[in-house]
Design a protein around this motif. Structure first.
Motif, mmCIF file in Angstrom:
data_model
loop_
_atom_site.group_PDB
_atom_site.id
_atom_site.type_symbol
_atom_site.label_atom_id
_atom_site.label_comp_id
_atom_site.label_asym_id
_atom_site.label_seq_id
_atom_site.Cartn_x
_atom_site.Cartn_y
_atom_site.Cartn_z
ATOM 1 N N GLY A 150 0.750 -1.241 -0.156
ATOM 2 C CA GLY A 150 0.078 -0.173 -0.032
ATOM 3 C C GLY A 150 0.867 1.222 0.044
ATOM 4 O O GLY A 150 0.292 2.297 0.150
ATOM 5 N N GLN A 151 2.080 1.229 -0.289
ATOM 6 C CA GLN A 151 2.753 2.430 -0.434
ATOM 7 C C GLN A 151 3.361 2.757 -1.582
ATOM 8 O O GLN A 151 4.258 2.728 -2.166
ATOM 9 C CB GLN A 151 4.283 2.149 0.596
ATOM 10 N N GLY A 152 2.400 2.872 -2.458
ATOM 11 C CA GLY A 152 2.539 3.079 -4.145
ATOM 12 C C GLY A 152 3.429 4.486 -4.317
ATOM 13 O O GLY A 152 4.152 4.459 -5.247
ATOM 14 N N LYS A 153 3.015 5.449 -3.705
ATOM 15 C CA LYS A 153 3.819 6.769 -3.927
ATOM 16 C C LYS A 153 5.254 6.645 -3.546
ATOM 17 O O LYS A 153 6.128 7.141 -4.368
ATOM 18 C CB LYS A 153 3.225 7.567 -3.049
ATOM 19 N N ARG A 154 5.524 5.835 -2.354
ATOM 20 C CA ARG A 154 6.866 5.684 -2.243
ATOM 21 C C ARG A 154 7.675 4.701 -3.287
ATOM 22 O O ARG A 154 8.689 4.932 -3.702
ATOM 23 C CB ARG A 154 7.152 4.996 -0.804
ATOM 24 N N ALA A 155 6.741 3.669 -3.662
ATOM 25 C CA ALA A 155 7.286 2.833 -4.781
ATOM 26 C C ALA A 155 7.618 3.486 -5.990
ATOM 27 O O ALA A 155 8.744 3.299 -6.624
ATOM 28 C CB ALA A 155 6.224 1.739 -5.090
#
Length: 563
Positions: A384-389
């Protein structure tokens, strides 16, 4: 402190060199030799110091410094340094050193050529090997036993098996090493029949010959032939048993691997590690972890490959507690945390939902490759950490690390979870246009999921229609679209996706459940009841789901039928 090595104490100095263990001892002895002029006046003592330094590739750089200090290095010193470079991770330095030797050093001898050919074999550079061969022929060294064997091994390693055979056939002298070198060459090139013919012709067969032939059969998937040879061996060592166990493991025949493991008269660390890897890679992670515990109790250390397999087993079971234990084991035993082991740790932490642990390992790696970056990006996206990915992906590109196909699975998944269908489409199109990577079925599935979640069902259906492979292999893409329609409550889109799944006969019953739930959620109760009745009448049932709950002393895995 190491006592002074005066010239009058030459025997004492030599004794100290023989007894020296750590690099610190050698440095003290070297300092005393330089202070008392023994280093420059006694080439033999200096050569002995050089030999001790290059035994380990870690001290090879210092060995080169010692060599450069020698006024007139003899052939022993040149060969010592050549041997060190040939056995190091950078054998090309051996070829450069030989060019210096040819220009200003002594004439080469048979040992020189043996080390040079080993370097060529390690580099897989047959052209340089042929040049060395030519020089050997001029000096008559190609007819000597050791250089001749090195030639066979070099050509075989470079997949020039016809030249290896020619050297073997024209050799003036042969020993069992000659036969084994050609045998290994045939097997390395996948020529199992030629290898077996040579094996049968051997005047004598050592245990190395038997093990090589058994391993060759196992690599070719001919496990029955491998077992027949194993059973017919006049004597066996641990490697024989390990080779056969490993062959069964690679063939996913865990029953036979387990039976041999239990029958072994004496198991070593390799035996245990091979069996652990077999369980982990064969879909029995619990057995792999249990065997690891038993191995630890016996105070045996698993090898590097087994530790990677164990981390994979923990990841597949989401067993964070056991994964942390293995991480502590790695730290306690000072195992080198390279990219492969680091990537396995990142993957384990990410799949166990511990993104912080994954990030800590990733940031602690001294060097990172595309696999470590991909594991971290995929782990962030899945948790759920798409932005950081996506931020990490941009950082990866800025560092000039080229992404691979798996990297884009994580990137597209991150876009999907962020709900950014446009960005997903942009990354999808950049795969081929910018990075030269042909999108595969999984990439199409990620894009379909992103478009479906965004409510762009018609566009998602077009992408699903264009997915590569047959209708049955593309079924998972339609399943993805059905799932996205369920999230959006899109009954019409869900009906279309479900009909496509049913059309290829790839459904597992799950599509009926999803469609019934969709109809019920939209108030179409009659249609929901009809779908449920269809399942009942047709004997269709959805595959049972299961979950794993980790508790302090055990891990329970209830399925949906448990009360």
């Amino acid at each position: 402190m190491v006592p002074s090595c005066y010239r009058a104490q030459h025997p004492r100095c030599m004794a100290l060199l023989q007894a020296a263990g750590a690099m610190a001892d050698l440095l003290q002895i070297q300092a005393q030799m330089l202070r008392n002029d023994l280093f420059f006046s006694d080439d033999f003592a200096a050569g002995k110091l050089l030999e001790l330094c290059v035994r380990s590739s870690a001290n090879l750089h210092h060995g080169r410094k010692i060599f450069n200090l020698m006024k007139n290095p003899d052939i022993f010193a040149w060969n010592t340094l050549l041997r060190g470079h040939a056995a190091s991770p950078s054998p090309s330095h051996a070829l450069h050193l030989f060019s210096l030797m040819a220009a200003a050093g002594p004439s080469p001898n048979s040992y020189t050529f043996t080390f040079l050919l080993k370097a060529c074999a390690g580099l897989k550079r047959s052209q340089e090997g042929e040049q060395v061969h030519s020089t050997m022929a001029k000096l008559g060294a190609d007819r000597l036993l050791f250089p001749s064997n090195a030639l066979i091994s070099m050509y075989a390693s470079c997949h020039k098996i016809h030249l290896a055979r020619l050297v073997f056939d024209t050799a003036s002298a042969k020993d069992i090493v000659s036969w084994n070198a050609l045998l290994s060459g045939f097997l390395r090139c996948g020529l199992v029949l030629d290898a077996r013919k040579l094996f049968d012709e051997m005047p004598e067969r050592g245990i190395v010959s038997w093990n090589a032939m058994i391993n060759g059969y196992a690599d070719a998937g001919e496990l029955q032939a491998a077992r027949e040879l194993f059973d017919g061996m006049p004597e066996r060592d641990s490697e024989s048993w390990n080779t056969m166990i490993s062959g069964y493991a690679r063939g996913r025949r865990l029953g036979e691997a387990r039976e041999l493991f239990r029958r072994m008269p004496e198991r070593n660390a390799v035996s245990w590690s091979t069996m652990i890897s077999a369980y982990a890679q064969g879909g029995e992670p619990v057995a792999a972890l249990e065997l690891f515990e038993e191995m630890r109790q016996r105070r045996l250390r698993p090898n590097w490959a087994a530790v990677v397999s164990l981390l994979s087993a923990c990841a597949s079971r989401s067993n964070l507690q056991q994964g942390k234990l293995i991480h502590r084991y790695i730290d306690k035993n000072k195992m080198k945390l390279d990219c492969i082991l680091g990537t396995a740790l990142i993957d384990m932490y990410a799949k166990c939902g511990c993104v912080g642990g994954a990030a800590e390992v990733f940031e602690g790696l001294k060097t990172t490759d595309v696999f470590a970056w991909t594991a971290m990006i995929g782990g962030l996206a899945a948790n759920g950490q798409g932005k950081r990915a996506l931020e990490l992906f941009q950082e990866m590109l800025e560092r000039k690390i080229r992404p691979n196909a798996v990297t884009f699975v994580g990137v597209l998944s991150a876009c999907s979870h962020l709900g950014d269908a446009n960005l997903a489409r942009s990354y999808f199109e950049s795969m081929k246009l910018v990075h030269g990577i042909e999108p595969e079925l999984e990439h199409y599935g990620c894009l379909v999921d992103a478009l479906g979640r965004a409510g762009r069902t018609a566009e998602a259906a077009e992408v699903a229609e264009a997915a590569p492979g047959s209708a049955s292999t593309a079924a998972e893409v339609w399943g993805t679209l059905l799932g996205a329609c369920w999230v959006r409550g899109d009954v019409q889109g869900g009906e279309y996706a479900a009909s496509r799944l049913a059309g290829v006969g790839a459904g597992d019953g799950g599509e009926y459940v999803v469609m019934a739930n969709l109809c019920a959620a939209s108030g179409r109760w009659d249609e929901a009841r009809r779908l449920r009745q269809l399942m009942k009448d047709g004997g269709i049932s959805k595959c049972l789901g299961w979950s794993s709950v980790e508790i302090p002393e055990n891990s329970q895995t209830p399925d949906m039928n448990d009360q």
